[in-house]
Each structure stands twice: as C-alpha cells, then as structure tokens.
Design a protein around this motif. Structure first.
Motif, PDB file in Angstrom:
ATOM      1  N   ASP A  33     -42.103 -77.462  26.019  1.00 37.45           N
ATOM      2  CA  ASP A  33     -42.111 -76.411  24.979  1.00 37.45           C
ATOM      3  C   ASP A  33     -41.366 -76.870  23.726  1.00 37.45           C
ATOM      4  O   ASP A  33     -40.382 -76.246  23.320  1.00 37.45           O
ATOM      5  CB  ASP A  33     -41.526 -75.104  25.522  1.00 37.45           C
ATOM      6  CG  ASP A  33     -40.319 -75.309  26.449  1.00 37.45           C
ATOM      7  OD1 ASP A  33     -39.471 -74.409  26.523  1.00 37.45           O
ATOM      8  OD2 ASP A  33     -40.211 -76.367  27.078  1.00 37.45           O
ATOM      9  N   HIS A  34     -41.867 -77.961  23.134  1.00 34.69           N
ATOM     10  CA  HIS A  34     -41.280 -78.429  21.865  1.00 34.69           C
ATOM     11  C   HIS A  34     -41.624 -77.432  20.751  1.00 34.69           C
ATOM     12  O   HIS A  34     -42.781 -76.969  20.676  1.00 34.69           O
ATOM     13  CB  HIS A  34     -41.851 -79.793  21.474  1.00 34.69           C
ATOM     14  CG  HIS A  34     -41.452 -80.931  22.372  1.00 34.69           C
ATOM     15  ND1 HIS A  34     -40.274 -80.956  23.093  1.00 34.69           N
ATOM     16  CD2 HIS A  34     -42.073 -82.089  22.646  1.00 34.69           C
ATOM     17  CE1 HIS A  34     -40.201 -82.088  23.776  1.00 34.69           C
ATOM     18  NE2 HIS A  34     -41.272 -82.807  23.535  1.00 34.69           N
ATOM     19  N   ARG A  35     -40.695 -77.174  19.879  1.00 29.06           N
ATOM     20  CA  ARG A  35     -40.916 -76.261  18.754  1.00 29.06           C
ATOM     21  C   ARG A  35     -42.131 -76.722  17.925  1.00 29.06           C
ATOM     22  O   ARG A  35     -42.952 -75.919  17.499  1.00 29.06           O
ATOM     23  CB  ARG A  35     -39.652 -76.225  17.878  1.00 29.06           C
ATOM     24  CG  ARG A  35     -39.498 -74.999  17.009  1.00 29.06           C
ATOM     25  CD  ARG A  35     -38.116 -74.938  16.368  1.00 29.06           C
ATOM     26  NE  ARG A  35     -37.036 -74.815  17.353  1.00 29.06           N
ATOM     27  CZ  ARG A  35     -36.188 -75.814  17.675  1.00 29.06           C
ATOM     28  NH1 ARG A  35     -36.321 -76.986  17.093  1.00 29.06           N
ATOM     29  NH2 ARG A  35     -35.239 -75.645  18.577  1.00 29.06           N
ATOM     30  N   ASP A  36     -42.273 -78.043  17.764  1.00 29.58           N
ATOM     31  CA  ASP A  36     -43.403 -78.587  16.963  1.00 29.58           C
ATOM     32  C   ASP A  36     -44.744 -78.040  17.449  1.00 29.58           C
ATOM     33  O   ASP A  36     -45.650 -77.804  16.660  1.00 29.58           O
ATOM     34  CB  ASP A  36     -43.478 -80.121  17.095  1.00 29.58           C
ATOM     35  CG  ASP A  36     -42.275 -80.804  16.485  1.00 29.58           C
ATOM     36  OD1 ASP A  36     -41.292 -80.092  16.192  1.00 29.58           O
ATOM     37  OD2 ASP A  36     -42.300 -82.031  16.312  1.00 29.58           O
ATOM     38  N   PHE A  37     -44.888 -77.867  18.743  1.00 34.33           N
ATOM     39  CA  PHE A  37     -46.186 -77.454  19.293  1.00 34.33           C
ATOM     40  C   PHE A  37     -46.487 -76.002  18.903  1.00 34.33           C
ATOM     41  O   PHE A  37     -47.629 -75.646  18.668  1.00 34.33           O
ATOM     42  CB  PHE A  37     -46.218 -77.617  20.800  1.00 34.33           C
ATOM     43  CG  PHE A  37     -46.082 -79.051  21.269  1.00 34.33           C
ATOM     44  CD1 PHE A  37     -46.333 -80.118  20.410  1.00 34.33           C
ATOM     45  CD2 PHE A  37     -45.671 -79.340  22.556  1.00 34.33           C
ATOM     46  CE1 PHE A  37     -46.199 -81.433  20.828  1.00 34.33           C
ATOM     47  CE2 PHE A  37     -45.534 -80.653  22.994  1.00 34.33           C
ATOM     48  CZ  PHE A  37     -45.789 -81.698  22.126  1.00 34.33           C
ATOM     49  N   TYR A  38     -45.433 -75.194  18.798  1.00 35.39           N
ATOM     50  CA  TYR A  38     -45.654 -73.780  18.464  1.00 35.39           C
ATOM     51  C   TYR A  38     -46.275 -73.678  17.060  1.00 35.39           C
ATOM     52  O   TYR A  38     -47.131 -72.853  16.795  1.00 35.39           O
ATOM     53  CB  TYR A  38     -44.337 -72.998  18.518  1.00 35.39           C
ATOM     54  CG  TYR A  38     -44.522 -71.539  18.184  1.00 35.39           C
ATOM     55  CD1 TYR A  38     -44.299 -71.056  16.894  1.00 35.39           C
ATOM     56  CD2 TYR A  38     -44.993 -70.645  19.145  1.00 35.39           C
ATOM     57  CE1 TYR A  38     -44.518 -69.720  16.577  1.00 35.39           C
ATOM     58  CE2 TYR A  38     -45.210 -69.310  18.844  1.00 35.39           C
ATOM     59  CZ  TYR A  38     -44.977 -68.855  17.554  1.00 35.39           C
ATOM     60  OH  TYR A  38     -45.213 -67.542  17.250  1.00 35.39           O
ATOM     61  N   TYR A  39     -45.813 -74.568  16.174  1.00 35.12           N
ATOM     62  CA  TYR A  39     -46.266 -74.478  14.762  1.00 35.12           C
ATOM     63  C   TYR A  39     -47.521 -75.298  14.491  1.00 35.12           C
ATOM     64  O   TYR A  39     -47.972 -75.395  13.375  1.00 35.12           O
ATOM     65  CB  TYR A  39     -45.120 -74.913  13.835  1.00 35.12           C
ATOM     66  CG  TYR A  39     -43.954 -73.946  13.896  1.00 35.12           C
ATOM     67  CD1 TYR A  39     -42.767 -74.280  14.547  1.00 35.12           C
ATOM     68  CD2 TYR A  39     -44.084 -72.643  13.394  1.00 35.12           C
ATOM     69  CE1 TYR A  39     -41.717 -73.373  14.646  1.00 35.12           C
ATOM     70  CE2 TYR A  39     -43.040 -71.736  13.491  1.00 35.12           C
ATOM     71  CZ  TYR A  39     -41.867 -72.091  14.126  1.00 35.12           C
ATOM     72  OH  TYR A  39     -40.848 -71.190  14.246  1.00 35.12           O
TER      73      TYR A  39
END
Ligand code: SAJ
Length: 430
Positions: A371-377
């Motif tokens: 759940d890397h933050r990069d993937f959310y965005y």
C-alpha cells in the motif's frame, strides 16, 4: 563530571539513530560496526540507512564531533548492543549478539553499564550475554550494570518515535535499570518504565506477537467476510467504532524481520502455544491464498501477464525482507504466470523490478501488493492505455476502487466477494 562516554555496537536502522540521539543530547558516542562500507559511508557524511530525517541528525552528530565511528570499541561508561537477531527456523540466531558482547567485554570497567537493545528470547541477556561479559573478570550486578531496553519504533517514523515512545528497561538489579534510565532520559520524552531483564525481553516479544495474532485475526475475518458475501473493510470500520475493539488490516501476508519472526522467540517447550503458532500459520498462508485467487482471475486468458505493484514488505517502505509480495510473485511465476514487478520505492539492487511502462505493457491484471502512497495517486487512465486486460486485484485495499471502475476496470478487493464493474467476458479489451 564530563559527558558520559557511550559505545553503540551495530550501526543499522536502530543503532545509528540511537547513537545520533545520544550524541546530540550530551554524550560522547563511539559507533562501532564491522561493516567497512557502513563506516566508510559515515566517515564521508553519507548515511547508509534510508529513514526519514535520519541523515540530518546523523550528520549533525558527526559534525559536532560528539559521534565518531570505528570498527573497534573503547572503554566507556555505557555500552549499547543494537545488532540484528535474525530467525534461524523458529529460533533466534544469536551470533551477532554473542559477537557484540565479546567486542564489549574487554572494555567493560567497574561501574560500566551494558545495555542490550536487540530483540532476543527471554533469558538471553542473563544466560548468554552476561557470561561473555563476565570473562572480563568483573561480575554483572556487582562490578558493572547489565540492562535490556528493546526498541519499539516503526520504520519510516523512527526518528520521531525513538524520542516520543515510552520505553521499558529491565535491569539485572534495580540499580542497573536506573543507570540505564539515566542515559535514555537524555533524549527519550516518553515514559521510561523499569522492570527486570527477562520481563523486558518478554514484553518486547509479546508486543510483536500481539500484532501478529491480530493481523491473523483480521486475515481470517477477511476470508469469513468473503464467505458471507460482505465487505471486510466496511465491517472493520464499523467494528472499530466499539471503544475497546481495534481490528487490524487484512492483507497478502506478514513480512519484515520483526512481526513475522519475534513470536517464535517467545515459545517454551513446556507450553503448547497454539494461538501464536496458529497465527503464524494463518499469516504465512496468505501469499498462497492471494496467488490462488489471482490465478482464478486469469482463467481463460492465454499466456496471462500480471503487473505486480509493490515488492516491499509493507506500504511506503523500501525493505523487502521476508516480503509477502515477493512470495506471491514467486508462487504465481511457479504456476506459469508471467509476472512483472514494479515498485518505485525498492532499489533495483534489492529486488529485480521493472519500470512502470514495462511492467504494465500488455498486462491482463494489476495486482496491488503493497500500500504505497504512490499507488493511491496513480491515474487509472494512464495505466489502462498500456494494458491488455482491465482486472485490478487490490490485496491492500489501498486504491480508490470507484476511480478505477470508472476507467473500465473490474475491481476485486481482498476480503470482499463483491466485484466492482464485473466484465461479462475475460476477452482482451484492445
Ligand atoms: N500488516 C498487516 N496488517 C496490519 C499491519 C501490518 O498485514 O494491520 C503487515 C505489514 O504489511 C507487514 C507486516 O504486517 O508486512 C509487519 O508490519 P508492521 O507495520 O506491523 O510492523 P514492522 O514489521 O514494521 O515492525 C516494526 C519493528 N520495528 C522495526 O523494524 C524497527 C517492530 O520491532 C516494531 O515493534 C513495530 O515496527 C512497531 O510497530 O513498533
């Protein structure tokens, strides 16, 4: 009375911040490590541990001259062992702890305090470390103090938590615990609670066993939610409104070199620790379950390709030790799937990943494994252009499913049997 002299053995992601904090709060610190690369990096002002804000405090400590580094110990008032204790099967590999104690023994003097920070099975400080230190001819608890002070910091937040979190210190005597508290009080703002050696060793392991068992409960509840046709994430959110319930997050497994390992160090032959061992089995079984469900999603697709997003053992980390994501990838590859791994945080020399474009090119399924933050965005429209299929399996519940469904993705969520935007056929979308 001059500044206390401290020798810190082991300059890894615990030893280095610890040494820097002691140095920046009034002590003269010698950081000792056997790795010439670590010493070379530090001597040229580079910090070989990737951790937020750590470079700044280590550089400060080095430039003030309060922190020096070497491969040899010296006489000191305090000695702090921060060496790794990897698991060898279900036991702790104490090689580095023994070596650290041997390094320190010749320099222990009357009135010195030796502190073990490494995570060890209960009884280790007393039964393994103490005899090695006493080869100096001095007696622990009489001529020198011996204490145990475990770390309890979260990678990614170490520099803050090492100051703010409460600490527990176990001493071979009350005086030993008090002496150790004196030096930690120089920078720890949390409460410092004193106990005996074995209790302190036990507490550290119990903390991590607590997490492992509760992650296993979350994982088992996720399977039950799927069986009952409900969404585990809604259920957890509602259950956690209870003032005394805190269900953790289900996922593809438990990695890292602490939570997945430490519970084993608690075991004792005379106790049938079924809960702890069952939780380990549940968590270790997750990668296989996630891989099996992924393969079901690929059914009917000729030569399927999976783009695995994330190889780190958890979100926003660059560490791949014991990573469940890597176990999922290996199981899929063994089953014949073509899996391309993409992880913007993990350096290529830690695990062979591909660039984003290359990883998603022609992929039939996106598999979110960290759940890397990069993937959310990430913008689904950009990703969609390169894909052959439009299936997203989010094993970390870490992206906005509505956003991806609106871009034509069929969204599968771990812990839910509900599929968003189910496509009628598995045909490719070109
Ligand atoms: N995980 C879940 N669900 C959760 C929480 C974690 O599946 O709800 C998974 C993570 O994805 C990861 C594994 O469990 O794979 C462990 O992650 P974690 O965040 O629980 O803990 P760690 O491994 O980062 O543990 C670290 C350790 N400290 C250091 O490595 C310096 C450990 O000794 C600490 O006790 C712990 O942080 C802490 O939280 O203090």
């Amino acid at each position: 009375m001059g500044a206390p002299k401290i020798v810190v053995i082991g300059l890894g992601y615990i030893g280095l911040p610890t040494a820097a904090m002691f140095a920046l709060h009034g002590s003269d610190v010698l950081g000792v490590d056997i790795d010439p690369e670590i010493l070379g990096a530090l001597r040229s002002g580079n910090v070989p541990v990737r951790e937020k804000d750590l470079t700044a405090i280590v550089r400060d400590a080095l430039t003030t001259g309060r922190l020096r580094v070497s491969n040899r110990a010296e006489k000191a008032d305090y000695f702090v062992l921060c060496v790794q204790t990897p698991a060898k099967g279900r036991s702790a590999d104490l090689h580095a702890v023994r070596a650290g104690a041997k390094t320190v023994a010749p320099y222990v003097k009357k009135g010195s305090t030796v502190i073990v920070e490494s995570t060890v099975p209960p009884g280790t400080t007393d039964l393994v470390v103490k005899p090695i230190l006493e080869t100096s001819g001095l007696r622990a608890g009489k001529d020198f103090h011996l204490a145990y002070c475990p770390e309890r910091v979260m990678p990614g937040n170490i520099v803050r938590e090492i100051v703010e979190n409460d600490r527990i210190i176990g001493g071979i005597t009350k005086q030993a615990a008090a002496k150790a508290r004196e030096i930690y009080a120089s920078f720890v703002r949390g409460n410092i609670l004193l106990t005996d050696l074995t209790t302190a060793e036990f507490v550290k392991l119990a903390e991590n066993a607590f997490r492992d068992v509760n992650i296993a409960l979350a994982n088992e509840l996720a399977d039950l939610a799927e069986a009952h046709g409900i969404d585990i994430w809604e259920a957890i959110d509602l259950a956690n409104r209870h003032p005394r319930v805190n269900l953790l997050r289900p996922g593809p497994g438990v990695g890292g070199h602490c939570i997945a390992v430490d519970p084993w160090f608690l075991l004792a032959p005379q106790v049938d620790a079924r809960m702890i061992t069952a939780a380990r089995a549940v968590n270790d079984g997750r990668p296989e379950q996630v891989a099996r469900r992924t393969l079901r999603l690929l059914k009917g697709i000729k030569h399927p390709k999976v783009a695995a997003f994330g190889v780190a053992y958890k979100g926003n980390a660059d560490d791949v030790r014991d990573s469940p994501a890597i176990r999922v990838i290996e199981i899929l590859r063994k089953a014949g799937a073509n899996v391309a791994a993409y992880d913007p945080l993990v350096p290529h020399d830690l695990y062979p990943t591909q660039g984003l474009e290359e990883a998603i090119e022609g992929a039939d399924c996106l598999l979110m494994l960290a759940d890397h933050r990069d993937f959310y965005y990430m913008d689904p429209a950009i990703v969609a252009r390169k894909l052959r299929g439009r299936v997203l399996f989010d094993t970390r519940h870490c992206v906005d499913h509505g956003k991806w469904a609106r871009k034509g993705f069929e969204v599968h969520d771990l812990g839910s049997s509900r599929v968003l935007n189910r496509r009628t056929s598995r045909s490719t979308v070109r």
